[in-house]
Design a protein around this motif. Structure first.
Motif: not given
Length: 159
Positions: A87-88, A67-74, A111-114, A91-105
């Motif tokens: 997974t951390s 839903a909304n293209g995001r999930m909690r890391p767990v 908490g955060q979302f990927i 997700t860090e590699r995916l973030t550096r590549a611009g494929l995902v972003v971290r969002e504050v819950c």
């Protein structure tokens, strides 16, 4: 009155148990080896096409389905098809590549979302073409649809 089984009967049962254990162990070993072989072959095909590891696709497809293209890391870790022990780091590699972003819950500021980005969706879709071709090459060419259905049924008994 209860009679004890004869020594011959006990020996026959013991042989049967050993044979059954041997067959089960052989099936287990074959399952693990085939999984490793096919995954390595698919990974090699993706690499040859210039794509990142299969774990990247796995994370991106799960995020694109969420839903909304995001999930909690767990949640992402639990949803992924392939085991991902870090997974951390992924997700860090995916973030550096611009494929995902971290969002504050918004409900829990700690908490955060990927969340998958447009670039992440585009890469996942491009990777699927190579991934599907690799699945066909390494599985589809060796199993008929009937065989694949039977294999799904058999493996379903293990889950």
């Amino acid at each position: 009155m209860h009679r004890s089984p004869s020594p011959q009967t006990v020996a026959a049962w013991a042989r049967l148990v050993r044979v059954q254990q041997h067959v089960l162990v052989a099936a287990w070993a074959r399952l693990v080896r085939v999984q490793q072989h096919v995954l390595a072959a698919v990974e090699a095909d993706l690499k040859a096409e210039g794509f990142p590891p299969l774990a990247w696709y796995d994370a991106l497809i799960e995020l694109s389905r969420a839903a909304n293209g995001r999930m909690r890391p767990v949640e992402l870790e639990k949803a992924m098809l392939l085991p991902q022990y870090s997974t951390s780091r992924l997700t860090e590699r995916l973030t550096r590549a611009g494929l995902v972003v971290r969002e504050v819950c918004p409900m829990d500021r700690r908490g955060q979302f990927i969340a998958i980005t447009a670039a992440g969706r585009a890469l996942q879709q491009r990777m699927w073409e190579a991934y599907a071709a690799a699945i066909e090459r390494h599985v589809g060419t060796r199993l008929s649809n009937e065989d694949a259905g039977r294999l799904c049924e058999l493996l379903g008994k293990l889950s």
